[in-house]
Design a protein around this motif. Structure first.
Motif, short mmCIF file in Angstrom:
data_model
loop_
_atom_site.label_atom_id
_atom_site.label_comp_id
_atom_site.label_asym_id
_atom_site.label_seq_id
_atom_site.Cartn_x
_atom_site.Cartn_y
_atom_site.Cartn_z
N VAL A 26 0.76 -1.36 -0.42
CA VAL A 26 0.02 -0.04 0.29
C VAL A 26 0.81 0.92 -0.47
O VAL A 26 2.07 1.50 0.99
CB VAL A 26 -0.83 0.12 1.03
CG1 VAL A 26 -2.17 0.83 1.25
CG2 VAL A 26 -1.54 -1.10 0.66
N GLN A 40 -3.25 9.48 0.99
CA GLN A 40 -3.94 9.15 -0.27
C GLN A 40 -2.60 8.12 -0.20
O GLN A 40 -1.46 7.84 0.13
CB GLN A 40 -3.55 9.98 -1.44
CG GLN A 40 -4.28 11.09 -1.48
CD GLN A 40 -4.71 10.86 -3.63
OE1 GLN A 40 -5.44 10.40 -4.05
NE2 GLN A 40 -4.46 12.30 -3.95
N CYS A 41 -4.23 6.76 -0.58
CA CYS A 41 -2.62 5.38 -1.00
C CYS A 41 -3.58 4.75 -1.90
O CYS A 41 -5.23 4.81 -2.00
CB CYS A 41 -3.21 4.33 0.74
SG CYS A 41 -5.09 4.55 1.34
N THR A 42 -2.84 3.46 -2.30
CA THR A 42 -3.56 2.68 -3.35
C THR A 42 -1.94 1.25 -3.48
O THR A 42 -1.07 1.74 -2.95
CB THR A 42 -2.82 3.49 -4.74
OG1 THR A 42 -3.07 4.45 -4.85
CG2 THR A 42 -3.18 2.29 -5.91
N HIS A 43 -3.54 0.09 -3.58
CA HIS A 43 -2.21 -1.35 -3.79
C HIS A 43 -1.87 -0.91 -5.35
O HIS A 43 -2.31 -1.05 -6.00
CB HIS A 43 -3.43 -1.81 -3.32
CG HIS A 43 -4.04 -1.76 -1.57
ND1 HIS A 43 -5.19 -1.25 -1.16
CD2 HIS A 43 -3.74 -3.01 -0.78
CE1 HIS A 43 -5.67 -1.71 -0.08
NE2 HIS A 43 -4.65 -2.72 -0.50
N ILE A 44 -0.36 -0.92 -4.77
CA ILE A 44 -0.02 -1.53 -5.47
C ILE A 44 1.04 -2.79 -6.01
O ILE A 44 2.14 -3.33 -4.53
CB ILE A 44 1.16 -0.02 -6.36
CG1 ILE A 44 0.08 0.53 -6.64
CG2 ILE A 44 2.50 -0.25 -7.19
CD1 ILE A 44 0.89 2.09 -6.48
N ILE A 66 1.36 3.43 -11.23
CA ILE A 66 0.09 3.11 -10.87
C ILE A 66 -1.06 4.24 -11.96
O ILE A 66 -0.08 4.49 -12.88
CB ILE A 66 0.21 4.19 -9.75
CG1 ILE A 66 -0.90 4.87 -8.76
CG2 ILE A 66 1.13 5.40 -10.04
CD1 ILE A 66 -0.93 5.28 -7.54
N ASN A 70 -5.68 7.58 -11.57
CA ASN A 70 -5.76 7.81 -9.74
C ASN A 70 -5.34 8.89 -9.40
O ASN A 70 -4.82 9.51 -9.64
CB ASN A 70 -5.26 6.56 -9.67
CG ASN A 70 -4.50 6.67 -8.39
OD1 ASN A 70 -5.22 6.95 -7.23
ND2 ASN A 70 -4.95 5.02 -7.89
N GLN A 72 -3.98 9.43 -6.72
CA GLN A 72 -2.74 9.94 -5.80
C GLN A 72 -2.07 10.12 -7.14
O GLN A 72 -1.06 10.77 -6.97
CB GLN A 72 -2.92 8.33 -5.58
CG GLN A 72 -1.83 8.36 -4.65
CD GLN A 72 -1.16 7.39 -3.70
OE1 GLN A 72 -2.01 5.94 -3.92
NE2 GLN A 72 -0.80 7.78 -3.09
N SER A 73 -2.04 9.58 -8.14
CA SER A 73 -0.62 10.33 -9.39
C SER A 73 -0.88 11.34 -9.66
O SER A 73 -0.08 11.84 -10.40
CB SER A 73 -1.01 8.86 -10.28
OG SER A 73 -2.40 8.82 -11.17
#
Length: 256
Positions: A26, A40-44, A66, A70, A72-73
């Motif tokens: 994450v 912000q967070c994203t599963h990558i 990403i 998104n 976040q990006s």
């Protein structure tokens, strides 16, 4: 990360292997923006490059990508464009990536067969394993830049190869299926795909590992936890029971 000595995992290679075994991390950022949330967070999924001093790399790196759409990006890219940073530039804010093992479980006080009958001073908890990585991100966001295409091509191939062989077991050996490769996808599709993602390379500044598996409990309580999870019979319970015994045996061997 809040940690205690009983749970701390400090062996670098062990932390590296944890990431290889559990590559879905994450990504958490705190990038100031007028348009997007600060946190912000994203599963990558990530590929890990260990340090290679002969090649001039003294720090580990995590490589991922990403979706360009998104938020976040978008916040990351906007912050770089705002200060006229070209693709392949460092994000000024530190980032954090959290890796967690799928083998975690609630622990009922009923399992503490040594302490509960004597004092009753027991409470529920949760056993789990995790690694947190902190570092500096290099962002490849310009789809027309040669460096971006080169980074994304290598990253996608390496990540797919790792997940196909190490996660899925598709090695082609001993009767196993052959791995899928990036070259099986149409070239035009890959070209469109790469234009819609942003590459991330994280130079690792520090790592923290935590394996919380009842190490702090008395031997009788740990035995109760192992037996209790064994009775549950699920794959996760069996694996947590194995880890509780393994970590407990290590503690006992060093006189902890």
């Amino acid at each position: 990360m809040y940690n205690q000595a009983a749970y701390a995992e400090t062996t670098t290679e062990t932390l590296y292997q944890f990431i290889r075994d559990n590559p879905l991390g994450v990504l958490t950022t705190a990038v100031p923006s007028d348009l997007y949330p600060l946190l912000q967070c994203t599963h990558i999924p990530w590929i890990l490059d260990a340090p290679n001093p002969p090649n001039g790399t003294t720090k580990a790196r995590l490589r991922g990508h990403i979706a360009r759409q998104n938020p976040q990006s978008k916040a990351i890219v906007d912050s770089l464009i705002k200060v006229n940073s070209p693709s392949g530039s460092h994000l000024s804010q530190e980032v954090m990536i959290l890796f967690t093992s799928p083998h975690h479980h609630y622990v009922t006080p009923k399992f503490y067969t040594e302490t509960k009958p004597v004092t009753g001073k027991v409470a529920p908890t949760w056993n789990y394993s995790t690694v947190q990585v902190y570092g500096t991100a290099t962002v490849y966001y310009d789809a027309d830049a040669f460096a971006t295409g080169e980074f994304l091509d290598t990253q996608l191939r390496d990540l797919s190869a790792h997940c196909e062989s190490e996660i899925m077991g598709f090695t082609g050996a001993d009767g196993r299926e052959e791995a899928w490769t990036v070259d099986e996808a149409p070239e035009g599709y890959l070209r469109v795909l790469k234009r819609n993602i942003v590459g991330l390379s994280i130079e690792v500044e520090r790592m923290e590992g935590k394996v919380k598996m009842s190490q702090e409990r008395k031997r009788g309580d740990r035995d109760g936890v192992v037996e209790g999870f064994g009775r549950l019979g699920t794959d996760t319970a069996k694996e947590v029971a194995r880890l509780v015994k393994e970590k407990g045996d290590i503690k006992d061997s060093v006189g902890g």
